[in-house]
Design a protein around this motif. Sequence first.
Motif, PDB file in Angstrom:
ATOM      1  N   ARG A  40       2.416   1.066  -2.204  1.00  0.00           N
ATOM      2  CA  ARG A  40       1.911   1.822  -1.196  1.00  0.00           C
ATOM      3  C   ARG A  40       0.782   2.900  -1.682  1.00  0.00           C
ATOM      4  O   ARG A  40       0.321   3.757  -1.206  1.00  0.00           O
ATOM      5  CB  ARG A  40       3.102   2.359   0.235  1.00  0.00           C
ATOM      6  CG  ARG A  40       3.267   1.489   1.559  1.00  0.00           C
ATOM      7  CD  ARG A  40       4.465   2.123   1.674  1.00  0.00           C
ATOM      8  NE  ARG A  40       5.940   1.581   1.538  1.00  0.00           N
ATOM      9  CZ  ARG A  40       6.642   2.784   1.769  1.00  0.00           C
ATOM     10  NH1 ARG A  40       6.689   3.526   1.896  1.00  0.00           N
ATOM     11  NH2 ARG A  40       7.696   1.964   1.351  1.00  0.00           N
ATOM     12  N   ILE A 282      -0.040   8.502   7.897  1.00  0.00           N
ATOM     13  CA  ILE A 282      -0.538   8.614   7.134  1.00  0.00           C
ATOM     14  C   ILE A 282      -2.355   7.907   7.605  1.00  0.00           C
ATOM     15  O   ILE A 282      -2.902   7.473   7.237  1.00  0.00           O
ATOM     16  CB  ILE A 282      -0.232   9.184   5.584  1.00  0.00           C
ATOM     17  CG1 ILE A 282       0.909   9.347   4.832  1.00  0.00           C
ATOM     18  CG2 ILE A 282      -1.300  10.401   4.543  1.00  0.00           C
ATOM     19  CD1 ILE A 282       1.422   8.995   4.155  1.00  0.00           C
ATOM     20  N   SER A 415      10.823   6.488  -5.097  1.00  0.00           N
ATOM     21  CA  SER A 415      10.592   5.325  -5.540  1.00  0.00           C
ATOM     22  C   SER A 415      11.399   4.944  -6.430  1.00  0.00           C
ATOM     23  O   SER A 415      11.965   3.694  -7.060  1.00  0.00           O
ATOM     24  CB  SER A 415       9.684   4.672  -5.101  1.00  0.00           C
ATOM     25  OG  SER A 415       8.333   5.398  -5.239  1.00  0.00           O
TER      26      SER A 415
HETATM   27  C1  LIG Z   1      -0.828   7.350   2.721  1.00  0.00           C
HETATM   28  C2  LIG Z   1      -0.100   8.018   1.328  1.00  0.00           C
HETATM   29  C3  LIG Z   1      -0.380   9.143   0.675  1.00  0.00           C
HETATM   30  C4  LIG Z   1       1.375   8.975   0.017  1.00  0.00           C
HETATM   31  N1  LIG Z   1       0.817  10.794  -0.670  1.00  0.00           N
HETATM   32  C5  LIG Z   1       2.201  11.040  -1.673  1.00  0.00           C
HETATM   33  C6  LIG Z   1       1.760  11.637  -2.511  1.00  0.00           C
HETATM   34  O1  LIG Z   1       0.437  12.586  -1.624  1.00  0.00           O
HETATM   35  N2  LIG Z   1       2.875  11.806  -3.550  1.00  0.00           N
HETATM   36  C7  LIG Z   1       4.141  11.014  -3.386  1.00  0.00           C
HETATM   37  O2  LIG Z   1       4.936  11.368  -3.799  1.00  0.00           O
HETATM   38  N3  LIG Z   1       4.432   9.816  -2.435  1.00  0.00           N
HETATM   39  C8  LIG Z   1       2.923   9.494  -0.953  1.00  0.00           C
HETATM   40  N4  LIG Z   1       2.829   8.546  -0.262  1.00  0.00           N
HETATM   41  C9  LIG Z   1       4.296   8.165  -0.611  1.00  0.00           C
HETATM   42  C10 LIG Z   1       5.277   6.781  -1.825  1.00  0.00           C
HETATM   43  O3  LIG Z   1       2.612   5.956  -2.029  1.00  0.00           O
HETATM   44  C11 LIG Z   1       5.518   5.488  -1.515  1.00  0.00           C
HETATM   45  O4  LIG Z   1       6.862   6.642  -1.706  1.00  0.00           O
HETATM   46  C12 LIG Z   1       6.038   4.405  -2.392  1.00  0.00           C
HETATM   47  O5  LIG Z   1       5.485   4.000  -2.870  1.00  0.00           O
HETATM   48  C13 LIG Z   1       6.689   3.384  -1.691  1.00  0.00           C
HETATM   49  O6  LIG Z   1       7.049   2.308  -3.201  1.00  0.00           O
HETATM   50  P1  LIG Z   1       8.048   1.379  -3.081  1.00  0.00           P
HETATM   51  O7  LIG Z   1       8.319   0.253  -3.379  1.00  0.00           O
HETATM   52  O8  LIG Z   1       9.397   2.345  -2.284  1.00  0.00           O
HETATM   53  O9  LIG Z   1       7.125   0.850  -1.232  1.00  0.00           O
HETATM   54  P2  LIG Z   1       6.575  -0.484  -0.951  1.00  0.00           P
HETATM   55  O10 LIG Z   1       5.228   0.494  -2.288  1.00  0.00           O
HETATM   56  O11 LIG Z   1       5.893  -0.181  -0.148  1.00  0.00           O
HETATM   57  O12 LIG Z   1       6.271  -1.174  -1.525  1.00  0.00           O
HETATM   58  C14 LIG Z   1       7.360  -2.810  -1.165  1.00  0.00           C
HETATM   59  C15 LIG Z   1       6.683  -3.756  -1.905  1.00  0.00           C
HETATM   60  O13 LIG Z   1       7.700  -5.471  -1.827  1.00  0.00           O
HETATM   61  C16 LIG Z   1       5.985  -6.411  -1.013  1.00  0.00           C
HETATM   62  N5  LIG Z   1       7.240  -7.166  -0.339  1.00  0.00           N
HETATM   63  C17 LIG Z   1       7.506  -7.069   1.023  1.00  0.00           C
HETATM   64  N6  LIG Z   1       8.057  -8.130   2.003  1.00  0.00           N
HETATM   65  C18 LIG Z   1       7.840  -8.534   0.934  1.00  0.00           C
HETATM   66  C19 LIG Z   1       8.571 -10.071   0.596  1.00  0.00           C
HETATM   67  N7  LIG Z   1       9.194 -10.636   1.473  1.00  0.00           N
HETATM   68  N8  LIG Z   1       8.441 -10.657  -0.922  1.00  0.00           N
HETATM   69  C20 LIG Z   1       7.569 -10.389  -1.528  1.00  0.00           C
HETATM   70  N9  LIG Z   1       7.540  -8.914  -1.543  1.00  0.00           N
HETATM   71  C21 LIG Z   1       7.688  -8.101  -0.563  1.00  0.00           C
HETATM   72  C22 LIG Z   1       5.029  -5.247  -1.037  1.00  0.00           C
HETATM   73  O14 LIG Z   1       4.202  -6.241  -0.500  1.00  0.00           O
HETATM   74  C23 LIG Z   1       5.432  -3.998  -1.185  1.00  0.00           C
HETATM   75  O15 LIG Z   1       4.343  -4.345  -2.862  1.00  0.00           O
HETATM   76  C24 LIG Z   1       2.399   8.156   0.139  1.00  0.00           C
HETATM   77  C25 LIG Z   1       1.979   6.729   0.617  1.00  0.00           C
HETATM   78  C26 LIG Z   1       1.023   6.649   1.416  1.00  0.00           C
HETATM   79  C27 LIG Z   1       1.069   5.144   2.181  1.00  0.00           C
END
Ligand SMILES: Cc1cc2nc3c(=O)[nH]c(=O)nc-3n(C[C@H](O)[C@H](O)[C@H](O)COP(=O)(O)OP(=O)(O)OC[C@H]3O[C@@H](n4cnc5c(N)ncnc54)[C@H](O)[C@@H]3O)c2cc1C
Length: 434
Positions: A40, A282, A415
């Motif tokens: 994300r 968002i 994260s």
């Molecule tokens: C538009 C937007 C604006 C944001 N603005 C901010 C901000 O200003 N400041 C801030 O700190 N945070 C912000 N955030 C939040 C931040 O982006 C997220 O909290 C963070 O990127 C989440 O990371 P993650 O690794 O936890 O999850 P994800 O990024 O969702 O990672 C999960 C990964 O797992 C993969 N996946 C899913 N299923 C499978 C599977 N079965 N097998 C293998 N891989 C799989 C997905 O493709 C993905 O790459 C924002 C988010 C968005 C969407």
Amino acid sequence: MARRVHIVGGGLSGLSAAVEIAGSGQHVIVHEAGPACGGRARSYEDRKLGCRIDNGNHLLLTANDAVFRYLGLIGALDTLQGPDQPIFPFVDLEKPCHWTLDLSMGRIPWWVFSATRRVPGMRLGELLSLKRLIDASPTQVVSERLLPGEFSRRLLDPFSISALNTPSDVASAALLGHVVNESLAKGGRACLPRFPKVGLSESLVDPALAHLAVLHGEVRTGRRVTGIETQAGRVTALVFPDERIAVGEDDAVILAVTAPVAAGLLKDALPDLVVPDEFESIFNAHFRLARAPMPLGSFAKTRFLGVVGAVTEWVFLKNDIVSVTVSAANRYAARDPEELGRQIWGEVRKALDGLLDAPLPPEPPLQRLVWEKRATFAATPAQLKRRPPARTGLSNLALAGDWTATGLPATIDGSIRSGVAAARALGLRGSVPG
Ligand SMILES: Cc1cc2nc3c(=O)[nH]c(=O)nc-3n(C[C@H](O)[C@H](O)[C@H](O)COP(=O)(O)OP(=O)(O)OC[C@H]3O[C@@H](n4cnc5c(N)ncnc54)[C@H](O)[C@@H]3O)c2cc1C
């Protein structure tokens, strides 16, 4: 043979876990379903705009310790930019007025005594709202802890919506209180705004991949895990559409996918696993201008602007791209995105009037609208109770993700912390001293 650690999900939580473990002699393998890592928080080539953009604007604060530690490990500290003062320019489109919130560097909030540095129209008594948030009980929501007035309307409510991505009438006051404690209460040095010089991937993803490559970590994209096999309380295999990878006696797995995917993959192995199940969206509107305008005043120092009294909440200027962020956007779910985009362009023109070297055109330029439907879990008191810890009932499996129990809202900082917590839950330490 080196112990293998499989990390499922190449978002920032998975990459953080990988970076944490790499270099320890353990063989790290990241399995990412998508064509690229970042999840994300990613940059991509946008065909319509004809340039590379981020999926959405992401703002960090110097208070985000875990992010800076991660950037230090991957050698990317110099990829962020931001002003050297804790300043936040704002415009109110409902009760027209421009101001720049100019926090004091230290813990003593001298800024509240200066009419030119604080929020216009705020009463000093309203500062009590900050203490009321910090002292909130786990069941209280933000709106019931905010005292009415311009400090709440022009700062705390917008701050809450951006930090928690949840409307204030349902968002957890205690969680916002924690954010206040970690940022505003520490003074301006903890509130210096930071964002990528080039893009999210260039700051947070590409340097991590380069770091992992040097440490012989493997990153496999286009690899969706469709099943997890378990036996006797441990994971024994990861299943892909075309392959089954055995997970050996000494091997471990970190599941760093989104909450619904984790719940689906573990429904048989961990039937009692409870995860957040309500989400907020968002909305991002990216406009490509005919030329890069020159920003003026404090907007020139920050290149972002907070907007109050409008659908638009934050406007970012990056060369010839003007990007708008609207958080907690489920409120607008019934609206046509194109029509929302037109309204936002009208607001941007008003908001930036006088802040650029030339007025913006009346007609919206080339635009890309991105509505991330499940941008984050809804940070309500009930959903916070559903966040599981990193450790699971399977001895060689840990969970990571912004939705796990990090104590933070769903953010980059959360994260990255979750990846570290998952590595530690499995007793895995790598490139990190201490
Ligand atoms: C538009 C937007 C604006 C944001 N603005 C901010 C901000 O200003 N400041 C801030 O700190 N945070 C912000 N955030 C939040 C931040 O982006 C997220 O909290 C963070 O990127 C989440 O990371 P993650 O690794 O936890 O999850 P994800 O990024 O969702 O990672 C999960 C990964 O797992 C993969 N996946 C899913 N299923 C499978 C599977 N079965 N097998 C293998 N891989 C799989 C997905 O493709 C993905 O790459 C924002 C988010 C968005 C969407």
